[in-house]
Write a protein that holds these residues in place. Structure first.
Motif, PDB file in Angstrom:
ATOM      1  N   ASN A 111       0.807  -1.218   0.000  1.00 55.44           N
ATOM      2  CA  ASN A 111       0.000   0.000   0.000  1.00 55.44           C
ATOM      3  C   ASN A 111       0.844   1.273   0.000  1.00 55.44           C
ATOM      4  OD1 ASN A 111      -2.105  -1.734   0.000  1.00 55.44           O
ATOM      5  ND2 ASN A 111      -2.695  -1.412   2.150  1.00 55.44           N
ATOM      6  N   TYR A 318      -6.902   2.030   2.011  1.00 55.42           N
ATOM      7  CA  TYR A 318      -6.739   1.423   0.692  1.00 55.42           C
ATOM      8  C   TYR A 318      -7.873   0.460   0.376  1.00 55.42           C
ATOM      9  CZ  TYR A 318      -4.821  -1.165  -3.249  1.00 55.42           C
ATOM     10  OH  TYR A 318      -4.652  -1.746  -4.475  1.00 55.42           O
ATOM     11  N   GLN A 323      -6.477   0.494  -7.604  1.00 56.57           N
ATOM     12  CA  GLN A 323      -5.619  -0.027  -8.666  1.00 56.57           C
ATOM     13  C   GLN A 323      -6.071   0.488 -10.042  1.00 56.57           C
ATOM     14  OE1 GLN A 323      -3.870  -4.096  -8.561  1.00 56.57           O
ATOM     15  NE2 GLN A 323      -5.305  -4.516 -10.215  1.00 56.57           N
ATOM     16  N   LYS A 326      -4.275   3.763 -12.430  1.00 54.98           N
ATOM     17  CA  LYS A 326      -3.055   3.911 -13.222  1.00 54.98           C
ATOM     18  C   LYS A 326      -3.229   4.022 -14.731  1.00 54.98           C
ATOM     19  CE  LYS A 326      -0.667   1.340  -9.752  1.00 54.98           C
ATOM     20  NZ  LYS A 326      -2.009   1.052  -9.175  1.00 54.98           N
TER      21      LYS A 326
END
Ligand code: ARG
Length: 461
Positions: A111, A318, A323, A326
């Motif tokens: 994380n 988190y 994810q 990005k």
């Protein structure tokens, strides 16, 4: 088979679909450099703090260097089973150096690791953008200087409004690019805090030195709150915001190039290097590069909305949703870099048709305001009345198919008998732009002095 990282808790491996939805290696391998730099700094710090032995730290650092070389040489095998860049690197490290590799992840989590990698990558993107904006600004300044006296129509509503200089028009884009650049600098100040050491979310009981790793990785300080650190993607949102604004500016410039390079306008000619032909119509010269620059906000604005939407409503800290931060940021970084490079190239190469611009500047009664100003200045009319008289002059000129400066003096005198010969000196486009000497106005002297001011302040900083 069970997972090699968390196999202790799991009896069986993931479903194929699980692997596919979960794996990020296909895109986060782009972070390998940052990941390795972060791991090296972490290992060195662990060694220095006596949390692992200096020998193990040394082995880890050497192994990581080898991995970096393998990735750069294209001999590294990325594996989806290992999910992401962090675990791909660590698994290879274990192959290379054995059990010492297992000590690297002490006092760290993926994380804080991913927060670090991504932040460093975005920092690099901001720095590259800042530098490329500098080159764009240079190209615009060169054009502005060369065309300080080139008269063109200024538009509002895309209707001819008043004559301006093309140099002044270029300087308008310099202003936008300078603001974009200062937005990069502002964002970089906020980004200058190192996430490493926040660990999973709560910090760690190991005696780590976050200041040491922050410094080694080029950050001013460590972040202050571990919960925020692993939850925060503001730096990426800021990049996308800056990118969206910058892409908007480039898109407007591109649109003008598209319009101006039509035969109907004929103000500019794009170089061969930035044009395409048609596969069927031999006469065609298409401004494809400009059109693609015009289109890039489609992707970049999409990326901004996408990440804002991923982040909204996420509870601390988190979640795997993050994810999804990005791919679109990477796409925005690349799209903007390309758009900016294309815009810079097009501006550098742009051939300006000075005669066509000048001629168009005189169309559409563009000096009507100058006539009204003359009536105010020379005859003392209130501006509103001058506006009215000028309107009648325009309509007389229009009905006889003449420009304002072609109206005979007796016709002008019929509107107000005090109008004299002197009026003709304000009706030309050159006189018009020369008269616009107010601060920030379009007069050639203003343009030249602004170019030199910009050059001076850009070399300073
Ligand atoms: N691949 C992950 C990402 O991009 C790395 C962090 C994983 N952390 C976790 N707790 N599963 O966000």
């Amino acid at each position: 088979t069970s997972n090699e990282m968390w196999g202790g808790r799991f009896a069986s491996g993931p479903d194929a679909i699980m692997e596919e939805i979960n794996a990020s290696i296909d895109f986060d391998k782009r972070l390998y450099r940052e990941d390795i730099a972060g791991s090296k700094a972490h290992a060195e710090m662990l060694g220095r703090q006596g949390i692992i032995t200096v020998e193990d730290a040394q082995k880890i650092v050497e192994g990581l260097s080898q991995i970096e070389a393998e990735i750069e040489a294209g001999t590294f095998t990325f594996s989806r089973q290992l999910e992401d860049i962090h675990m791909n690197v660590e698994a290879r490290l274990a192959e290379l150096i054995g059990p010492a590799a297992g000590r690297l992840h002490t006092a760290r989590s993926r994380n804080d690791q991913v927060a670090l990698d991504f932040r460093m990558h975005v920092r690099g993107a901001f720095e590259a953008l800042e530098q490329k904006l500098g080159e764009f600004i240079e190209a615009l300044l060169d054009k502005a200087e060369a065309h300080a006296e080139t008269v063109m129509p200024g538009f509002t509503h895309l209707q001819v409004a008043q004559p301006v200089t093309y140099g002044h028009h270029c300087l308008a884009y310099v202003e936008m690019a300078v603001r974009d650049r200062s937005r990069c600098r502002d964002a970089l100040k906020r980004l200058d805090e190192c996430p490493l050491g926040a660990a999973a979310l709560a910090g760690t009981g190991f005696a780590i030195d976050r200041h040491m790793t922050a410094k080694a990785l080029g950050f001013a300080t460590p972040t202050r709150n571990s919960l925020d650190t692993v939850s925060d993607r503001d730096f990426a949102l800021e990049f996308l915001s800056v990118a969206a604004i910058c892409a908007t500016h480039l898109s407007r410039l591109a649109e003008e190039i598209v319009i101006w390079s039509t035969p109907q306008f004929g103000f500019v000619k794009l170089s061969d290097a930035f044009s395409t032909g048609s596969s069927i119509m031999p006469q065609k010269r298409n401004p494809d590069a400009a059109e693609l620059v015009r289109a890039k906000p489609g992707r970049i604005n999409g990326a901004l909305i996408s990440l804002l939407t991923v982040m909204k409503g996420l509870p601390l800290t988190y979640s795997k949703d993050m994810q999804e931060d990005k791919e679109q940021v990477f796409d925005a970084i690349d799209s903007l870099a390309l758009a900016l490079a294309a815009a810079t190239g097009m501006i550098r190469d742009l051939e300006v048709n000075v005669d066509a611009m000048r001629k168009a500047a005189g169309h559409g009664y563009s000096t009507a305001t100058d006539l009204a100003d003359y009536l105010v200045r020379e005859l003392g009319l209130p501006f509103r009345e001058a506006h009215h008289v000028t309107g009648r002059a325009v309509s007389l000129a229009e009905s006889s198919g003449l420009g304002l400066e072609d109206l005979p003096l007796d016709v002008l005198k019929s509107l107000d008998s005090r109008i004299g010969e002197g009026v003709y000196s304000v009706l030309g486009v050159d006189a018009s732009v020369r008269s616009r000497t107010s601060f920030g106005g379009t007069a050639p002297d203003n343009v030249r002095s602004q170019v030199s001011d910009w050059r001076q302040c850009l070399t300073v900083g």
